[in-house]
Design an enzyme around this catalytic site. Structure first.
Site, mmCIF file in Angstrom:
data_model
loop_
_atom_site.group_PDB
_atom_site.id
_atom_site.type_symbol
_atom_site.label_atom_id
_atom_site.label_comp_id
_atom_site.label_asym_id
_atom_site.label_seq_id
_atom_site.Cartn_x
_atom_site.Cartn_y
_atom_site.Cartn_z
ATOM 1 C CB SER A 1 -0.962 -0.109 1.443
ATOM 2 O OG SER A 1 -1.482 1.225 1.421
ATOM 3 C CE1 TYR B 1 -3.648 -1.926 5.588
ATOM 4 C CE2 TYR B 1 -2.686 0.448 5.032
ATOM 5 C CZ TYR B 1 -3.689 -0.806 4.554
ATOM 6 O OH TYR B 1 -3.857 -0.901 3.214
#
Length: 184
Positions: free
Chosen positions: A140, A154
């Protein structure tokens, strides 16, 4: 058909980017293993692919489970025991109101980072036996830059995917295995 005679395992394939990837790979001729924890959605996608004439099978897979990865290998993915492509797409998002939750940290790292590692750990020996392959790990932009509204777990898990992909690319290039990460 650019992927004719290839076998692709796609994790998180029951929905979203994973399902789109499975459809594209099937259209390009790959035999697709739809691997996901979401059984109903995964089976529905597999039926959709089979109805188009594609080769596909569903396999229930919790990417953070070593036993589930072993079960996938023992299921002998279509059309035999080779795996040419692994798309490590499965993962969980990073939004949580408690930005300092240790439980969220552990869950993010276990599913996103460890799950990606377990996928590579499972398929690399198969790819080595068959002369190579391609691994695509979904990271990401959060693995490159931090955000104010995302749990640090995350960011850390997606950064781990990015770095472990680079390490695996160097370590297994001599075996004909390409490892890349993408950062949507």
């Amino acid at each position: 058909m650019r992927l004719a005679n290839k076998v692709a395992v796609i994790t998180g394939a029951a929905s979203g980017m994973g399902a789109a990837t499975a459809r594209i790979f099937a259209r390009e001729g790959a035999a697709v293993v739809v691997a996901d924890i979401l059984e109903d959605e995964g089976r529905a996608l597999t039926e959709e692919l089979l109805a188009t004439g594609a080769r596909a099978q569903f396999h229930k897979l919790d990417i953070s489970s070593e036993a589930d990865w072993q079960s996938l290998l023992e299921a002998r993915p279509l059309p035999g025991d080779k795996i040419d492509i692994l798309v490590n797409n499965a993962g969980i998002s990073g939004s949580d109101p408690d930005l300092l939750s240790l439980d969220v940290w552990h869950r993010q790292m276990n599913i996103n980072a460890t799950g990606t590692f377990l996928g590579m750990r499972a398929v690399i020996p198969v790819m080595q036996r068959h002369g190579g392959g391609s691994i695509i790990n979904l990271s990401s932009i959060s693995g490159v830059a931090g955000q104010a509204f995302i749990h640090m777990g995350y960011n850390a898990s997606k950064g781990a995917i990015r770095t472990m992909s680079k390490a695996a690319a160097v370590q297994f290039a001599g075996d004909g295995i390409r490892v890349n990460s993408v950062h949507p």
